[in-house]
Design an enzyme around this catalytic site. Structure first.
Site, short mmCIF file in Angstrom:
data_model
loop_
_atom_site.label_atom_id
_atom_site.label_comp_id
_atom_site.label_asym_id
_atom_site.label_seq_id
_atom_site.Cartn_x
_atom_site.Cartn_y
_atom_site.Cartn_z
CB SER A 162 -0.91 -0.05 1.21
OG SER A 162 -2.05 1.06 1.23
CG HIS B 196 -5.45 -2.76 1.47
ND1 HIS B 196 -5.07 -2.35 0.12
CD2 HIS B 196 -4.86 -2.08 2.13
CE1 HIS B 196 -4.16 -1.50 0.22
NE2 HIS B 196 -3.95 -1.19 1.53
CG ASP C 99 -7.25 -3.15 -2.19
OD1 ASP C 99 -7.97 -2.53 -1.27
OD2 ASP C 99 -5.96 -3.15 -2.22
#
Length: 276
Positions: A107, A256, A228
């Site tokens: 991320s 995620h 996600d």
């Protein structure tokens, strides 16, 4: 690692910042740097707890709490931005005497990994980008809520539900643990400084120029959960288009948290990729 709290590992001075980190394995190959995401209460251990020991079976694995997060020092007056975090990452490698590393970024950590490979190409051998930011995308409601978090157990539970496809992974105990981490002294003050509204500008600030991404010549493994809701899968598809020496693996029934929701497969893919 602290027996009372596994999130507390070793400490090292990285460019003047006392940095909490985990260091596992040895091996003769390229060391592996793991860069966590930016959720409230996150630490390197919380992010990578299901991966560190498996990946460390054949190599050295180091996983720092980046400045502003976890148990790493938060110096007064520091500016939280991509330049600061990339410098901290490089200073961390310098402090450990690691000249070149493979880098896995999750991320926000994916945006850092990309920027490190662009700005310090000789320090990065291979890249793994998982649910990565680092390219332009429209701020999702999920990410807006993550970055706009104000501490409460209910708010943390709601956030964590948005991270995972399988809600059974999220217990009330886990939400309370992460809530507790998010209210440690100084933590929320630092977190609220990082991504204040309006938050589209922070998505943009983490993005590297596409021309620079296209110039990356590293072997790159790109991983993303199809469901996600924080960083949309289109970001990984764009990275796949831009990076010539890339491969893309998309997980179905996954949000995620690829490294948690599909830990065994994630570890296998990363091990195989880095061992080629």
């Amino acid at each position: 690692m602290s027996k009372e709290n596994p999130e507390i590992g070793l400490e090292i001075d990285a460019g003047g910042i006392n940095t909490n980190y985990h260091d596992a394995g040895q091996g003769s190959g390229t060391p592996l740097l793991l860069l966590h995401g930016s959720g409230p209460g996150v630490t390197a251990w919380a992010n990578w707890r299901l991966n560190i020991q498996v990946l460390a079976q054949v190599r050295r694995v180091v996983a720092p709490d980046m400045v502003g997060f976890g148990y790493t020092e938060r110096p007064k007056g520091i500016q939280y931005n991509l330049d600061t975090w990339v410098k901290h990452g490089i200073d961390f490698l310098d402090a450990l005497g690691i000249e070149q590393a493979d880098v896995v970024g999750n991320s926000y950590g994916g945006a850092l990994a990309l920027a490190m490979a662009i700005r310090y190409p000789h320090r990065v051998r291979r890249l793994v980008l998982m649910g990565a930011a680092g390219v332009q995308f429209e701020l999702t409601p999920g990410l807006d809520e993550v970055w706009g978090y104000t501490p409460s157990v209910e708010g943390m539970r709601r956030l964590m539900d948005s991270f995972a496809y399988d809600k059974a992974l999220i217990s009330n105990e886990l939400a309370e643990l992460r809530y507790g981490a998010s209210i440690r002294p100084g933590y929320q003050e630092a977190f609220s400084q990082m991504f204040p509204a309006p938050r589209q500008r922070w998505v943009d600030a983490l993005a590297s120029p596409e021309a620079d991404i296209r110039a990356i010549d590293k072997e790159t493994l790109i991983l993303h959960g199809r469901e996600d809701r924080i960083v949309p899968p289109v970001t990984s598809k764009r990275l796949f288009e831009l990076i010539e020496r890339a491969q893309l693996h998309m997980f179905g029934r996954c949000g995620h948290w690829t490294q948690i929701e599909h830990a065994a497969r994630f570890n296998e893919l990363v091990n195989d990729f880095l061992s080629e």
